[in-house]
Design a protein around this motif. Sequence first.
Motif, PDB file in Angstrom:
ATOM      1  N   ALA A 177     -17.158   3.869 -16.440  1.00 27.38           N
ATOM      2  CA  ALA A 177     -17.150   4.564 -15.151  1.00 27.38           C
ATOM      3  C   ALA A 177     -17.149   3.576 -13.994  1.00 27.38           C
ATOM      4  CB  ALA A 177     -18.360   5.493 -15.060  1.00 27.38           C
ATOM      5  N   MET A 178     -17.959   2.522 -14.083  1.00 26.71           N
ATOM      6  CA  MET A 178     -18.007   1.532 -13.010  1.00 26.71           C
ATOM      7  C   MET A 178     -16.674   0.787 -12.885  1.00 26.71           C
ATOM      8  SD  MET A 178     -20.928   1.919 -11.644  1.00 26.71           S
ATOM      9  CE  MET A 178     -20.962   0.475 -10.595  1.00 26.71           C
ATOM     10  N   VAL A 179     -16.093   0.423 -14.005  1.00 28.09           N
ATOM     11  CA  VAL A 179     -14.791  -0.263 -13.965  1.00 28.09           C
ATOM     12  C   VAL A 179     -13.718   0.661 -13.394  1.00 28.09           C
ATOM     13  CG1 VAL A 179     -12.981  -1.292 -15.392  1.00 28.09           C
ATOM     14  CG2 VAL A 179     -15.379  -1.831 -15.839  1.00 28.09           C
ATOM     15  N   SER A 180     -13.752   1.923 -13.786  1.00 31.31           N
ATOM     16  CA  SER A 180     -12.759   2.883 -13.288  1.00 31.31           C
ATOM     17  C   SER A 180     -12.899   3.097 -11.789  1.00 31.31           C
ATOM     18  CB  SER A 180     -12.910   4.214 -14.029  1.00 31.31           C
ATOM     19  OG  SER A 180     -12.669   4.054 -15.409  1.00 31.31           O
ATOM     20  N   ALA A 181     -14.129   3.086 -11.275  1.00 29.21           N
ATOM     21  CA  ALA A 181     -14.323   3.228  -9.832  1.00 29.21           C
ATOM     22  C   ALA A 181     -13.694   2.056  -9.090  1.00 29.21           C
ATOM     23  CB  ALA A 181     -15.814   3.318  -9.518  1.00 29.21           C
ATOM     24  N   THR A 182     -13.865   0.851  -9.643  1.00 31.99           N
ATOM     25  CA  THR A 182     -13.243  -0.325  -9.019  1.00 31.99           C
ATOM     26  C   THR A 182     -11.725  -0.250  -9.083  1.00 31.99           C
ATOM     27  OG1 THR A 182     -15.166  -1.645  -9.669  1.00 31.99           O
ATOM     28  CG2 THR A 182     -13.173  -2.831  -9.042  1.00 31.99           C
ATOM     29  N   GLU A 183     -11.177   0.184 -10.213  1.00 34.56           N
ATOM     30  CA  GLU A 183      -9.726   0.306 -10.338  1.00 34.56           C
ATOM     31  C   GLU A 183      -9.169   1.381  -9.413  1.00 34.56           C
ATOM     32  OE1 GLU A 183      -9.178   1.120 -14.440  1.00 34.56           O
ATOM     33  OE2 GLU A 183      -9.340  -0.997 -15.066  1.00 34.56           O
ATOM     34  N   SER A 184      -9.909   2.441  -9.207  1.00 30.84           N
ATOM     35  CA  SER A 184      -9.454   3.485  -8.286  1.00 30.84           C
ATOM     36  C   SER A 184      -9.383   2.968  -6.859  1.00 30.84           C
ATOM     37  CB  SER A 184     -10.394   4.692  -8.352  1.00 30.84           C
ATOM     38  OG  SER A 184     -10.410   5.254  -9.654  1.00 30.84           O
ATOM     39  N   ALA A 185     -10.370   2.168  -6.471  1.00 33.02           N
ATOM     40  CA  ALA A 185     -10.383   1.634  -5.106  1.00 33.02           C
ATOM     41  C   ALA A 185      -9.297   0.602  -4.886  1.00 33.02           C
ATOM     42  CB  ALA A 185     -11.746   1.026  -4.796  1.00 33.02           C
ATOM     43  N   ALA A 186      -8.838  -0.060  -5.967  1.00 33.53           N
ATOM     44  CA  ALA A 186      -7.852  -1.130  -5.803  1.00 33.53           C
ATOM     45  C   ALA A 186      -6.513  -0.614  -5.304  1.00 33.53           C
ATOM     46  CB  ALA A 186      -7.666  -1.872  -7.132  1.00 33.53           C
ATOM     47  N   GLY A 187      -6.150   0.621  -5.629  1.00 35.61           N
ATOM     48  CA  GLY A 187      -4.843   1.128  -5.229  1.00 35.61           C
ATOM     49  C   GLY A 187      -4.864   2.049  -4.034  1.00 35.61           C
ATOM     50  N   ILE A 188      -5.976   2.137  -3.325  1.00 33.05           N
ATOM     51  CA  ILE A 188      -6.109   3.063  -2.202  1.00 33.05           C
ATOM     52  C   ILE A 188      -5.838   2.323  -0.897  1.00 33.05           C
ATOM     53  CG2 ILE A 188      -7.694   4.583  -0.969  1.00 33.05           C
ATOM     54  CD1 ILE A 188      -9.110   5.101  -3.596  1.00 33.05           C
ATOM     55  N   SER A 189      -5.141   2.970  -0.001  1.00 36.82           N
ATOM     56  CA  SER A 189      -4.863   2.393   1.309  1.00 36.82           C
ATOM     57  C   SER A 189      -6.138   2.347   2.142  1.00 36.82           C
ATOM     58  CB  SER A 189      -3.794   3.217   2.023  1.00 36.82           C
ATOM     59  OG  SER A 189      -3.633   2.778   3.349  1.00 36.82           O
ATOM     60  N   PRO A 190      -6.320   1.285   2.942  1.00 41.13           N
ATOM     61  CA  PRO A 190      -7.524   1.216   3.786  1.00 41.13           C
ATOM     62  C   PRO A 190      -7.633   2.364   4.790  1.00 41.13           C
ATOM     63  CG  PRO A 190      -6.476  -0.936   3.618  1.00 41.13           C
ATOM     64  CD  PRO A 190      -5.534   0.059   2.988  1.00 41.13           C
ATOM     65  N   SER A 191      -6.506   3.003   5.097  1.00 41.64           N
ATOM     66  CA  SER A 191      -6.536   4.120   6.048  1.00 41.64           C
ATOM     67  C   SER A 191      -7.014   5.430   5.424  1.00 41.64           C
ATOM     68  CB  SER A 191      -5.142   4.329   6.644  1.00 41.64           C
ATOM     69  OG  SER A 191      -4.197   4.628   5.637  1.00 41.64           O
ATOM     70  N   ASP A 192      -7.104   5.474   4.080  1.00 41.01           N
ATOM     71  CA  ASP A 192      -7.549   6.688   3.398  1.00 41.01           C
ATOM     72  C   ASP A 192      -9.072   6.698   3.352  1.00 41.01           C
ATOM     73  OD1 ASP A 192      -7.802   8.945   1.921  1.00 41.01           O
ATOM     74  OD2 ASP A 192      -6.565   8.289   0.229  1.00 41.01           O
ATOM     75  N   GLY A 193      -9.661   7.134   4.452  1.00 44.30           N
ATOM     76  CA  GLY A 193     -11.116   7.070   4.574  1.00 44.30           C
ATOM     77  C   GLY A 193     -11.846   7.992   3.630  1.00 44.30           C
ATOM     78  N   GLU A 194     -11.309   9.195   3.384  1.00 38.69           N
ATOM     79  CA  GLU A 194     -12.006  10.155   2.522  1.00 38.69           C
ATOM     80  C   GLU A 194     -12.137   9.629   1.105  1.00 38.69           C
ATOM     81  OE1 GLU A 194     -11.662  14.812   0.988  1.00 38.69           O
ATOM     82  OE2 GLU A 194     -10.091  13.923   2.254  1.00 38.69           O
ATOM     83  N   THR A 195     -11.055   9.094   0.567  1.00 34.38           N
ATOM     84  CA  THR A 195     -11.090   8.602  -0.807  1.00 34.38           C
ATOM     85  C   THR A 195     -12.030   7.407  -0.937  1.00 34.38           C
ATOM     86  OG1 THR A 195      -8.801   9.317  -1.088  1.00 34.38           O
ATOM     87  CG2 THR A 195      -9.667   7.793  -2.721  1.00 34.38           C
ATOM     88  N   LEU A 196     -11.968   6.492   0.008  1.00 31.10           N
ATOM     89  CA  LEU A 196     -12.868   5.336  -0.041  1.00 31.10           C
ATOM     90  C   LEU A 196     -14.333   5.760   0.082  1.00 31.10           C
ATOM     91  CD1 LEU A 196     -10.872   2.803   2.184  1.00 31.10           C
ATOM     92  CD2 LEU A 196     -11.102   2.792  -0.302  1.00 31.10           C
ATOM     93  N   GLN A 197     -14.592   6.766   0.886  1.00 32.09           N
ATOM     94  CA  GLN A 197     -15.964   7.258   1.032  1.00 32.09           C
ATOM     95  C   GLN A 197     -16.462   7.895  -0.255  1.00 32.09           C
ATOM     96  OE1 GLN A 197     -17.917   6.743   3.728  1.00 32.09           O
ATOM     97  NE2 GLN A 197     -19.584   7.613   2.503  1.00 32.09           N
ATOM     98  N   LEU A 198     -15.568   8.625  -0.947  1.00 32.32           N
ATOM     99  CA  LEU A 198     -15.958   9.225  -2.220  1.00 32.32           C
ATOM    100  C   LEU A 198     -16.325   8.153  -3.245  1.00 32.32           C
ATOM    101  CD1 LEU A 198     -13.274  12.048  -2.546  1.00 32.32           C
ATOM    102  CD2 LEU A 198     -15.722  12.359  -2.208  1.00 32.32           C
TER     103      LEU A 198
END
Length: 512
Positions: A177-198
């Motif tokens: 789960a921790m590794v997957s959270a890091t991998e999810s954040a790696a492909g997210i745009s910095p402008s996508d605030g909702e996803t980064l906050q989640l």
Amino acid sequence: MRPSERVFSGPAGTLLHYRRTRLRNQASDAPRKEAAEDDAADVPEDTRDHWLDEVTSDDDHQHRGMWARTRTTFAVPYLWFRRVFAFLVTTPGKLVGISVILSMSIFAAGYSMSQSSSERESELDFLLTTTEPMSYAAHNLYTSLSLADTIATTGFVQAGVESAGTRARYNAAVDRAMVSATESAAGISPSDGETLQLIADIERQIPVYTGLVETARTNNRMGNPVGVAYMAEASSLMRETILPAAARLFSLTSTEVRNQQNQLTRPQWVPLSGLLAAALFLVVAQWLLWRMTRRRLNRGFLVATALMLIAVVWVSASNFGTWQAGTRGFEEASMPWDSLTASRIQAQQARTSETLALVRRQSVTDSNISFEATADAVTVALNDFEQAQGHNPNASSANRMQITEARSALADWEAAHERFTSAMTNGNYPEAVRLATTTTLIPGSPATSAAAYDRLDGALSRLIADARSSMRAYINDGLAATKLVSTAVLLLSVLAIISVWLGVRPRLQEYL
């Protein structure tokens, strides 16, 4: 004769005549000298020696009209324009003008399609290598967190210290789960605030959850009843806070994959219309060439038309293949992917509720209601996957076997859950614990809830992996359909332009 005019002979007469002549010349030249000096005073200092040049003033330029100055300024461009226009109204000029217009239209259409195809290819590659793996990482985060909660609750029910296998499965689920959270954040745009906050909320809450679980285990080993409260608090944090955030993250990333896939598989109407317009211009140009030269067919123009038609057919086939793979195939694959993931999470939560009812020694009425809803959701997901496989000609027999295994495991779990409910209702706690925790089967005895759930979860996991492989295969098919389109269209356009000029060259030579 006056005395002043008396004639003298000899040297004295000659000298006197010279003096008189000199005085008369000086007297006559004095006014002219004064006028010359006055004129010289009006001439600038640096031009007084140019006595042969005619010095003019800028007053004439100042008094000239705007139209005269404009005409003088644009006289050369206007002259060139007149010459070009005079050439274009001739037959050779018309031939050159038609060829230039055709060349520009063909190149513009080919370049536009080449750029559009190149951008589509790069975006599909980004979807395949970044966006879809990000969504899969969010899926792994979602399922791993739910699985960790299920394993922790089941291990807490076991008498004494939980087994090493259960502890290892729990740690593996948390680590994944921790590794997957890091991998999810790696492909997210910095402008996508909702996803980064989640993701930030999930990563912040996971240590809190694991701390509560460890506290519950410690108190359980020490025989303190408060351990049950800590485990219930940990499970409540997971199910009410962490898992909803993970579900939202999975929904956002899955929607992003679906939106990009739909956008990238639409037909390229604008660049394709440019190619069709270029082919139409070629047909019109051949008709004009026939009217001017009285020759019906031109080999160069015919070759150019054929090349542009090949480009149109190639692009149309690529667009159709991309659309079919992205719209029909991807939708058929993504529907069971979503439903299987949701049903697996529901099954894990139903398993957790079943175990918590055992831990708390409470009524299982509420867990029965959620269990029935979970069974229905799993059945619908299996039906969706089976329907999608029916439309897939490459469906393997292994998938059908997995569907059969999942249905069988679901039926065994439903039967075991009824026995578990009956044992809890009758107060047979040891039997309820055996049904909820034992995974080894005695030959000839019915399956327990733990064993049936493990079989179902394994079958659903394999079906989800197959659904993801199908989705990636369709994305890859769309990417393969765009391969070489950019280079091929640009090359065909350049060849068409060369053919146009080769075709018009013999007609121009007739006027040389």
